[in-house]
Design a protein around this motif. Structure first.
Motif, PDB file in Angstrom:
ATOM      1  N   LEU A  48       0.838  -1.206   0.000  1.00  0.00           N
ATOM      2  CA  LEU A  48       0.000   0.000   0.000  1.00  0.00           C
ATOM      3  C   LEU A  48       0.866   1.248   0.000  1.00  0.00           C
ATOM      4  O   LEU A  48       0.597   2.205  -0.741  1.00  0.00           O
ATOM      5  CB  LEU A  48      -0.925  -0.013   1.218  1.00  0.00           C
ATOM      6  N   THR A  49       1.921   1.233   0.811  1.00  0.00           N
ATOM      7  CA  THR A  49       2.844   2.377   0.871  1.00  0.00           C
ATOM      8  C   THR A  49       3.427   2.672  -0.504  1.00  0.00           C
ATOM      9  O   THR A  49       3.553   3.841  -0.904  1.00  0.00           O
ATOM     10  CB  THR A  49       3.983   2.080   1.870  1.00  0.00           C
ATOM     11  N   THR A  50       3.771   1.620  -1.233  1.00  0.00           N
ATOM     12  CA  THR A  50       4.345   1.798  -2.570  1.00  0.00           C
ATOM     13  C   THR A  50       3.334   2.404  -3.533  1.00  0.00           C
ATOM     14  O   THR A  50       3.665   3.312  -4.303  1.00  0.00           O
ATOM     15  CB  THR A  50       4.847   0.446  -3.112  1.00  0.00           C
ATOM     16  N   LEU A  51       2.100   1.930  -3.489  1.00  0.00           N
ATOM     17  CA  LEU A  51       1.058   2.491  -4.358  1.00  0.00           C
ATOM     18  C   LEU A  51       0.825   3.966  -4.051  1.00  0.00           C
ATOM     19  O   LEU A  51       0.665   4.785  -4.966  1.00  0.00           O
ATOM     20  CB  LEU A  51      -0.247   1.711  -4.203  1.00  0.00           C
ATOM     21  N   ILE A  52       0.822   4.322  -2.785  1.00  0.00           N
ATOM     22  CA  ILE A  52       0.635   5.728  -2.406  1.00  0.00           C
ATOM     23  C   ILE A  52       1.817   6.559  -2.893  1.00  0.00           C
ATOM     24  O   ILE A  52       1.646   7.686  -3.384  1.00  0.00           O
ATOM     25  CB  ILE A  52       0.451   5.854  -0.878  1.00  0.00           C
ATOM     26  N   ALA A  53       3.036   6.011  -2.800  1.00  0.00           N
ATOM     27  CA  ALA A  53       4.224   6.724  -3.285  1.00  0.00           C
ATOM     28  C   ALA A  53       4.141   6.947  -4.794  1.00  0.00           C
ATOM     29  O   ALA A  53       4.510   8.020  -5.296  1.00  0.00           O
ATOM     30  CB  ALA A  53       5.490   5.943  -2.937  1.00  0.00           C
ATOM     31  N   ILE A  54       3.658   5.957  -5.523  1.00  0.00           N
ATOM     32  CA  ILE A  54       3.473   6.110  -6.975  1.00  0.00           C
ATOM     33  C   ILE A  54       2.456   7.212  -7.258  1.00  0.00           C
ATOM     34  O   ILE A  54       2.674   8.100  -8.091  1.00  0.00           O
ATOM     35  CB  ILE A  54       3.037   4.775  -7.611  1.00  0.00           C
ATOM     36  N   LYS A  55       1.341   7.159  -6.550  1.00  0.00           N
ATOM     37  CA  LYS A  55       0.287   8.168  -6.723  1.00  0.00           C
ATOM     38  C   LYS A  55       0.833   9.578  -6.488  1.00  0.00           C
ATOM     39  O   LYS A  55       0.571  10.505  -7.261  1.00  0.00           O
ATOM     40  CB  LYS A  55      -0.864   7.872  -5.761  1.00  0.00           C
ATOM     41  N   GLU A  56       1.615   9.720  -5.410  1.00  0.00           N
ATOM     42  CA  GLU A  56       2.135  11.045  -5.051  1.00  0.00           C
ATOM     43  C   GLU A  56       3.219  11.531  -6.011  1.00  0.00           C
ATOM     44  O   GLU A  56       3.539  12.724  -6.030  1.00  0.00           O
ATOM     45  CB  GLU A  56       2.674  11.008  -3.622  1.00  0.00           C
ATOM     46  N   SER A  57       3.766  10.613  -6.817  1.00  0.00           N
ATOM     47  CA  SER A  57       4.828  10.981  -7.761  1.00  0.00           C
ATOM     48  C   SER A  57       4.294  11.269  -9.153  1.00  0.00           C
ATOM     49  O   SER A  57       5.057  11.628 -10.057  1.00  0.00           O
ATOM     50  CB  SER A  57       5.875   9.857  -7.830  1.00  0.00           C
ATOM     51  N   LEU A  58       2.983  11.111  -9.339  1.00  0.00           N
ATOM     52  CA  LEU A  58       2.363  11.376 -10.643  1.00  0.00           C
ATOM     53  C   LEU A  58       1.978  12.845 -10.780  1.00  0.00           C
ATOM     54  O   LEU A  58       1.542  13.476  -9.811  1.00  0.00           O
ATOM     55  CB  LEU A  58       1.107  10.527 -10.823  1.00  0.00           C
ATOM     56  N   SER A  59       2.111  13.364 -11.993  1.00  0.00           N
ATOM     57  CA  SER A  59       1.593  14.698 -12.281  1.00  0.00           C
ATOM     58  C   SER A  59       0.064  14.648 -12.297  1.00  0.00           C
ATOM     59  O   SER A  59      -0.548  13.573 -12.258  1.00  0.00           O
ATOM     60  CB  SER A  59       2.109  15.183 -13.632  1.00  0.00           C
ATOM     61  N   GLU A  60      -0.553  15.805 -12.356  1.00  0.00           N
ATOM     62  CA  GLU A  60      -2.022  15.883 -12.274  1.00  0.00           C
ATOM     63  C   GLU A  60      -2.698  15.003 -13.327  1.00  0.00           C
ATOM     64  O   GLU A  60      -3.730  14.365 -13.060  1.00  0.00           O
ATOM     65  CB  GLU A  60      -2.472  17.341 -12.440  1.00  0.00           C
ATOM     66  N   TYR A  61      -2.116  14.948 -14.520  1.00  0.00           N
ATOM     67  CA  TYR A  61      -2.726  14.169 -15.603  1.00  0.00           C
ATOM     68  C   TYR A  61      -1.920  12.904 -15.924  1.00  0.00           C
ATOM     69  O   TYR A  61      -2.066  12.312 -16.984  1.00  0.00           O
ATOM     70  CB  TYR A  61      -2.868  15.042 -16.860  1.00  0.00           C
ATOM     71  N   GLY A  62      -1.076  12.495 -14.984  1.00  0.00           N
ATOM     72  CA  GLY A  62      -0.203  11.368 -15.236  1.00  0.00           C
ATOM     73  C   GLY A  62      -0.887  10.011 -15.081  1.00  0.00           C
ATOM     74  O   GLY A  62      -1.928   9.896 -14.420  1.00  0.00           O
ATOM     75  N   PHE A  63      -0.290   9.005 -15.692  1.00  0.00           N
ATOM     76  CA  PHE A  63      -0.781   7.633 -15.605  1.00  0.00           C
ATOM     77  C   PHE A  63       0.317   6.731 -15.059  1.00  0.00           C
ATOM     78  O   PHE A  63       1.509   6.967 -15.296  1.00  0.00           O
ATOM     79  CB  PHE A  63      -1.176   7.111 -16.994  1.00  0.00           C
ATOM     80  N   ALA A  64      -0.088   5.682 -14.361  1.00  0.00           N
ATOM     81  CA  ALA A  64       0.863   4.673 -13.890  1.00  0.00           C
ATOM     82  C   ALA A  64       0.470   3.312 -14.451  1.00  0.00           C
ATOM     83  O   ALA A  64      -0.706   3.042 -14.702  1.00  0.00           O
ATOM     84  CB  ALA A  64       0.910   4.630 -12.371  1.00  0.00           C
ATOM     85  N   VAL A  65       1.479   2.465 -14.635  1.00  0.00           N
ATOM     86  CA  VAL A  65       1.274   1.123 -15.187  1.00  0.00           C
ATOM     87  C   VAL A  65       2.012   0.126 -14.302  1.00  0.00           C
ATOM     88  O   VAL A  65       3.208   0.278 -14.053  1.00  0.00           O
ATOM     89  CB  VAL A  65       1.816   1.020 -16.629  1.00  0.00           C
ATOM     90  N   ILE A  66       1.293  -0.872 -13.817  1.00  0.00           N
ATOM     91  CA  ILE A  66       1.925  -2.005 -13.135  1.00  0.00           C
ATOM     92  C   ILE A  66       1.752  -3.239 -14.004  1.00  0.00           C
ATOM     93  O   ILE A  66       0.630  -3.598 -14.373  1.00  0.00           O
ATOM     94  CB  ILE A  66       1.327  -2.245 -11.734  1.00  0.00           C
ATOM     95  N   ASP A  67       2.863  -3.848 -14.351  1.00  0.00           N
ATOM     96  CA  ASP A  67       2.888  -5.088 -15.134  1.00  0.00           C
ATOM     97  C   ASP A  67       3.256  -6.212 -14.170  1.00  0.00           C
ATOM     98  O   ASP A  67       4.404  -6.331 -13.761  1.00  0.00           O
ATOM     99  CB  ASP A  67       3.918  -4.945 -16.270  1.00  0.00           C
ATOM    100  N   PHE A  68       2.257  -7.015 -13.792  1.00  0.00           N
ATOM    101  CA  PHE A  68       2.430  -8.038 -12.761  1.00  0.00           C
ATOM    102  C   PHE A  68       2.116  -9.407 -13.364  1.00  0.00           C
ATOM    103  O   PHE A  68       1.475  -9.512 -14.405  1.00  0.00           O
ATOM    104  CB  PHE A  68       1.466  -7.743 -11.604  1.00  0.00           C
ATOM    105  N   MET A  69       2.585 -10.442 -12.694  1.00  0.00           N
ATOM    106  CA  MET A  69       2.199 -11.789 -13.116  1.00  0.00           C
ATOM    107  C   MET A  69       0.702 -11.981 -12.904  1.00  0.00           C
ATOM    108  O   MET A  69       0.100 -11.348 -12.028  1.00  0.00           O
ATOM    109  CB  MET A  69       2.963 -12.843 -12.310  1.00  0.00           C
ATOM    110  N   ASN A  70       0.080 -12.827 -13.696  1.00  0.00           N
ATOM    111  CA  ASN A  70      -1.298 -13.231 -13.449  1.00  0.00           C
ATOM    112  C   ASN A  70      -1.252 -14.444 -12.523  1.00  0.00           C
ATOM    113  O   ASN A  70      -0.967 -15.562 -12.954  1.00  0.00           O
ATOM    114  CB  ASN A  70      -2.019 -13.565 -14.753  1.00  0.00           C
ATOM    115  N   VAL A  71      -1.505 -14.202 -11.256  1.00  0.00           N
ATOM    116  CA  VAL A  71      -1.313 -15.230 -10.226  1.00  0.00           C
ATOM    117  C   VAL A  71      -2.082 -16.512 -10.536  1.00  0.00           C
ATOM    118  O   VAL A  71      -1.562 -17.625 -10.381  1.00  0.00           O
ATOM    119  CB  VAL A  71      -1.712 -14.669  -8.838  1.00  0.00           C
ATOM    120  N   ASN A  72      -3.317 -16.377 -10.987  1.00  0.00           N
ATOM    121  CA  ASN A  72      -4.119 -17.579 -11.267  1.00  0.00           C
ATOM    122  C   ASN A  72      -3.478 -18.433 -12.350  1.00  0.00           C
ATOM    123  O   ASN A  72      -3.389 -19.664 -12.228  1.00  0.00           O
ATOM    124  CB  ASN A  72      -5.537 -17.186 -11.673  1.00  0.00           C
TER     125      ASN A  72
END
Length: 254
Positions: free
Chosen positions: A137-161
């Protein structure tokens, strides 16, 4: 996330909680995974930057950049890129590619950046490593706080299932004459990979441990972090995400 240049601090008795800071900082990590497909990675960067319609000279953060293969290509596409990683050895290696619009720094992804970015990429399952669940959660909040007003973030994760459905419990991979003996299993909500090998007369043991986060888990974390999940994809060609079949879980948020 995730070598060389200075001698790696390799201790066969690594404590589990620091596995990512020790394992990623060894040359063996990069030997084991040297077959990673650069063409596929570049196709993904082409597709995702087109999808996001990033402005020319956009400021891009490659979070957990390793030796910088994605950062370098994003820079070649015309973006102003910072690659950040916890591994000092990886950053030393990546920094050989520094130019006016491509820089690298050692950084813990749990900490926000002072600079704001138009896009933040966290690629190749470089998330969910931490011993404490709250650090996700801390990492997601840090990503959010590092984005510009109109910025986008992308997480490329394994598909656990899909990973669990196709998990190979044991195998041996030989790379550069080193026999890596791998064991994989699910325990306490984490996917483990035990790595044993011998080199130059010395035996080594490392453990990879990644939280088995599903899309539903990410959705709950993002809601708590005040993040808006905009879209999901199931592979690097940006095809639809299917819970049990897709190779990847790619999430776009702001």
């Amino acid at each position: 996330m995730s070598e060389e240049q200075k001698p790696a601090n390799i201790n066969p008795e690594q404590p589990t909680e620091t596995w990512f800071s020790s394992w990623f900082d060894t040359p063996y990590y990069h030997i084991l995974y040297k077959e990673r497909n650069d063409t596929e990675a570049q196709l993904f960067m082409d597709n995702i930057t087109n999808y996001l319609n990033l402005p020319e000279n956009a400021k891009v953060l490659d979070l957990a950049c390793g030796k910088g293969r994605h950062s370098i290509y994003l820079n070649q596409l015309g973006f102003d890129v910072l690659g950040a990683d916890l591994s000092e050895n990886s950053i030393v290696e990546a920094s050989k590619n520094t130019n006016d619009t491509l820089h690298f720094k050692v950084h813990d992804m749990r900490e926000p950046f002072e600079e704001k970015y138009d896009a933040i990429f966290n690629l190749f399952t470089s998330f969910g490593y931490f011993e404490k669940d709250e650090d996700n959660l801390t990492t997601l909040i840090a990503i959010k706080e590092s984005l510009s007003e109109y910025g986008f973030a992308v997480i490329d994760f394994m598909n656990v299932n899909q990973v669990l459905n196709t998990l190979v419990p044991e195998e041996t991979k030989t790379v550069e004459g080193i026999h890596f003996h791998l064991k994989r299993y699910l325990k306490d909500g984490h996917i483990y990979k035990e790595i044993d090998f011998e080199d130059k007369g010395q035996k080594f043991h490392f453990t990879e441990k990644v939280k088995a986060l599903t899309l539903q888990d990410f959705e709950a974390l993002m809601e708590e972090a005040g993040i808006y999940l905009l879209d999901t994809f199931g592979d690097y060609k940006l095809k639809k995400f299917y819970r049990n079949e897709s190779e990847r879980l790619i999430m776009i948020f702001k």
